[in-house]
Design an enzyme around this catalytic site. Structure first.
Site, PDB file in Angstrom:
ATOM      1  N   SER A  44      55.207  40.540  53.490  1.00 56.19           N
ATOM      2  CA  SER A  44      53.765  40.546  53.220  1.00 56.19           C
ATOM      3  C   SER A  44      53.363  39.095  52.972  1.00 56.19           C
ATOM      4  CB  SER A  44      53.435  41.456  52.036  1.00 56.19           C
ATOM      5  OG  SER A  44      54.249  41.155  50.928  1.00 56.19           O
ATOM      6  N   ASP A  75      43.393  35.873  34.382  1.00 52.23           N
ATOM      7  CA  ASP A  75      43.240  34.915  33.273  1.00 52.23           C
ATOM      8  C   ASP A  75      41.772  34.571  33.173  1.00 52.23           C
ATOM      9  OD1 ASP A  75      45.986  34.479  32.545  1.00 52.23           O
ATOM     10  OD2 ASP A  75      46.201  33.537  34.511  1.00 52.23           O
ATOM     11  N   PHE A  83      51.343  23.287  39.415  1.00 54.36           N
ATOM     12  CA  PHE A  83      51.121  24.718  39.523  1.00 54.36           C
ATOM     13  C   PHE A  83      52.130  25.481  38.664  1.00 54.36           C
ATOM     14  CE2 PHE A  83      50.199  28.174  42.724  1.00 54.36           C
ATOM     15  CZ  PHE A  83      48.827  28.037  42.639  1.00 54.36           C
ATOM     16  N   HIS A 109      57.502  38.512  49.839  1.00 53.09           N
ATOM     17  CA  HIS A 109      56.042  38.327  49.813  1.00 53.09           C
ATOM     18  C   HIS A 109      55.790  36.824  49.806  1.00 53.09           C
ATOM     19  CE1 HIS A 109      51.828  39.196  48.669  1.00 53.09           C
ATOM     20  NE2 HIS A 109      51.927  38.160  47.850  1.00 53.09           N
TER      21      HIS A 109
HETATM   22  P1  FAD Z   1      49.651  41.899  32.312  1.00 49.46           P
HETATM   23  O1  FAD Z   1      50.670  42.727  32.994  1.00 49.46           O
HETATM   24  O2  FAD Z   1      48.540  42.624  31.605  1.00 49.46           O
HETATM   25  O3  FAD Z   1      50.419  40.951  31.278  1.00 49.46           O
HETATM   26  C1  FAD Z   1      49.754  39.864  30.670  1.00 49.46           C
HETATM   27  C2  FAD Z   1      50.433  39.488  29.367  1.00 49.46           C
HETATM   28  O4  FAD Z   1      50.212  40.509  28.388  1.00 49.46           O
HETATM   29  C3  FAD Z   1      51.961  39.344  29.466  1.00 49.46           C
HETATM   30  O5  FAD Z   1      52.336  38.300  28.616  1.00 49.46           O
HETATM   31  C4  FAD Z   1      52.486  40.686  28.945  1.00 49.46           C
HETATM   32  O6  FAD Z   1      53.777  40.549  28.374  1.00 49.46           O
HETATM   33  C5  FAD Z   1      51.450  41.015  27.891  1.00 49.46           C
HETATM   34  N1  FAD Z   1      51.244  42.460  27.706  1.00 49.46           N
HETATM   35  C6  FAD Z   1      51.062  43.379  28.666  1.00 49.46           C
HETATM   36  N2  FAD Z   1      50.853  44.603  28.106  1.00 49.46           N
HETATM   37  C7  FAD Z   1      50.908  44.425  26.775  1.00 49.46           C
HETATM   38  C8  FAD Z   1      50.758  45.287  25.643  1.00 49.46           C
HETATM   39  N3  FAD Z   1      50.507  46.601  25.800  1.00 49.46           N
HETATM   40  N4  FAD Z   1      50.857  44.753  24.405  1.00 49.46           N
HETATM   41  C9  FAD Z   1      51.102  43.427  24.224  1.00 49.46           C
HETATM   42  N5  FAD Z   1      51.253  42.555  25.257  1.00 49.46           N
HETATM   43  C10 FAD Z   1      51.153  43.054  26.510  1.00 49.46           C
HETATM   44  N6  FAD Z   1      45.453  35.920  39.000  1.00 49.46           N
HETATM   45  C11 FAD Z   1      44.176  36.001  39.437  1.00 49.46           C
HETATM   46  O7  FAD Z   1      43.255  35.643  38.705  1.00 49.46           O
HETATM   47  N7  FAD Z   1      43.882  36.455  40.696  1.00 49.46           N
HETATM   48  C12 FAD Z   1      44.840  36.903  41.541  1.00 49.46           C
HETATM   49  O8  FAD Z   1      44.549  37.303  42.666  1.00 49.46           O
HETATM   50  C13 FAD Z   1      46.210  36.842  41.101  1.00 49.46           C
HETATM   51  N8  FAD Z   1      47.215  37.296  41.884  1.00 49.46           N
HETATM   52  C14 FAD Z   1      48.495  37.310  41.406  1.00 49.46           C
HETATM   53  C15 FAD Z   1      49.509  37.877  42.200  1.00 49.46           C
HETATM   54  C16 FAD Z   1      50.819  37.916  41.745  1.00 49.46           C
HETATM   55  C17 FAD Z   1      51.880  38.547  42.624  1.00 49.46           C
HETATM   56  C18 FAD Z   1      51.151  37.368  40.482  1.00 49.46           C
HETATM   57  C19 FAD Z   1      52.569  37.362  40.000  1.00 49.46           C
HETATM   58  C20 FAD Z   1      50.145  36.819  39.678  1.00 49.46           C
HETATM   59  C21 FAD Z   1      48.812  36.809  40.118  1.00 49.46           C
HETATM   60  N9  FAD Z   1      47.776  36.297  39.333  1.00 49.46           N
HETATM   61  C22 FAD Z   1      46.477  36.344  39.794  1.00 49.46           C
HETATM   62  C23 FAD Z   1      48.046  35.717  38.004  1.00 49.46           C
HETATM   63  C24 FAD Z   1      47.869  36.754  36.873  1.00 49.46           C
HETATM   64  O9  FAD Z   1      46.522  37.179  36.820  1.00 49.46           O
HETATM   65  C25 FAD Z   1      48.252  36.074  35.565  1.00 49.46           C
HETATM   66  O10 FAD Z   1      49.622  35.812  35.537  1.00 49.46           O
HETATM   67  C26 FAD Z   1      47.811  36.803  34.303  1.00 49.46           C
HETATM   68  O11 FAD Z   1      48.014  35.916  33.196  1.00 49.46           O
HETATM   69  C27 FAD Z   1      48.580  38.061  34.000  1.00 49.46           C
HETATM   70  O12 FAD Z   1      48.209  39.082  34.802  1.00 49.46           O
HETATM   71  P2  FAD Z   1      49.118  40.438  34.811  1.00 49.46           P
HETATM   72  O13 FAD Z   1      48.435  41.406  35.676  1.00 49.46           O
HETATM   73  O14 FAD Z   1      50.513  40.117  35.085  1.00 49.46           O
HETATM   74  O15 FAD Z   1      48.941  40.861  33.261  1.00 49.46           O
END
Ligand code: FAD
Length: 278
Positions: free
Chosen positions: A7, A100, A207, A257
């Site tokens: 992908s 973020d 980055f 990916h």
């Molecule tokens: P989560 O899974 O919600 O985790 C975020 C943080 O919260 C982690 O530290 C986790 O340990 C903690 N956490 C989760 N659940 C709990 C809980 N219940 N209690 C306490 N702590 C908890 N960013 C963008 O803005 N746009 C994009 O298109 C984008 N694409 C991405 C694609 C990939 C494949 C990856 C790996 C990252 C991407 N990101 C993108 C970055 C991502 O948005 C950031 O890394 C963001 O900080 C975390 O998103 P997440 O969905 O992993 O968050």
């Protein structure tokens, strides 16, 4: 070695010129027959128009398109509306993220973590979308601890994800350990390694500091040693990333990916080295 599904990720271009260039990049990359191409989504919906128009172009090119979708700052109503739009467009796969908050953004959304978004998408739309989530073999930078991050990942998958894509890494042990640990917690979905080709030293180092991906010392020092010699950086990067992909494929990673950075040359060169295209 078994078939490797691929992908490819793009970001929405910021100008008409960038959009034109991306069209050519996509055509070049379609030789890889990607399982899907995904388009990133700025947190708080900041790139929404560009994301949607890029997705529409990919769909018109008859390639499965996946939208990244971040929930931070969003309300249930705004997410519901966006899901309806994705569905109407013909999107069948989402990369569900927390995202973020841009600095200075007040927040106040109704979703706290990606797991909330995954659960909401499933509750609202059933099986209309395949859902991908993000994984962090080298631990998310805001995690309370490695164990808490792993638990949060397992919770997110159990909320209804079908598959995961990792943050990029250059140390395959971190990935294999993460997969094993996740499986120990009952995660059974594929965890696909995210691959970042190395094409520029300064950009990669900047980055990586921000997203918590580690550049091993030997790679960092070699890159720094090349200075402005872009050809050497690219040749070294190609060798390092090809080796990484080889290790991942040999050990059974379920796919690759590619973070294309809207460029085709390095992704194609890696895939050629791997024998995935001639
Ligand atoms: P989560 O899974 O919600 O985790 C975020 C943080 O919260 C982690 O530290 C986790 O340990 C903690 N956490 C989760 N659940 C709990 C809980 N219940 N209690 C306490 N702590 C908890 N960013 C963008 O803005 N746009 C994009 O298109 C984008 N694409 C991405 C694609 C990939 C494949 C990856 C790996 C990252 C991407 N990101 C993108 C970055 C991502 O948005 C950031 O890394 C963001 O900080 C975390 O998103 P997440 O969905 O992993 O968050």
């Amino acid at each position: 070695m078994t078939h490797t599904s691929l992908s490819i990720e793009f970001f929405p271009p910021k100008s008409a010129e960038g959009a034109e260039k991306l069209r050519a990049v996509r055509q070049a990359l379609y030789v890889l027959r990607p399982q899907f191409c995904s388009v990133t989504y700025g947190a708080g919906g900041s790139t929404q128009a560009g994301t949607l128009s890029t997705l529409n172009e990919i769909l018109a090119e008859e390639v499965p398109a996946a939208s990244h979708f971040s929930c931070i700052g969003a309300t249930r109503d705004s997410v519901r509306q966006q899901l309806a739009e994705f569905k109407a467009m013909g999107i069948r796969r989402l990369v569900a993220l927390r995202g973020d908050l841009p600095s200075g953004y007040g927040g106040g959304g109704e979703f706290h973590y990606a797991s909330d978004l995954v659960a909401f998408i499933r509750a609202e739309t059933g099986q209309s979308f395949a859902i991908e989530v993000a994984a962090y073999p080298e631990i998310h930078p805001q995690a309370r601890s490695a164990e808490a991050d792993l638990q949060a990942f397992a919770t997110k998958v159990k909320a209804g994800a079908d598959s995961a894509i990792t943050q990029y890494f250059y140390n395959s042990d971190a990935y294999f350990r993460f997969v094993e640990d996740a499986q120990r917690l009952g995660v059974e979905v594929p965890i696909v390694p995210g691959i970042m080709p190395i094409t520029s030293s300064a950009q990669l180092l900047r980055f990586s500091d921000a997203c918590g991906a580690e550049i091993p010392r030997w790679i960092r020092l070699r890159l720094q040693g090349y200075g402005d010699d872009v050809a050497s950086i690219k040749a070294f990067g190609l060798e390092v990333v090809t080796d990484l992909c080889d290790q991942l494929r040999s050990a059974g990673a379920p796919g690759l990916h590619f973070y294309s950075m809207n460029q085709s040359a390095s992704t194609l060169a890696i895939c050629r080295n791997l024998g995935l295209i001639s």
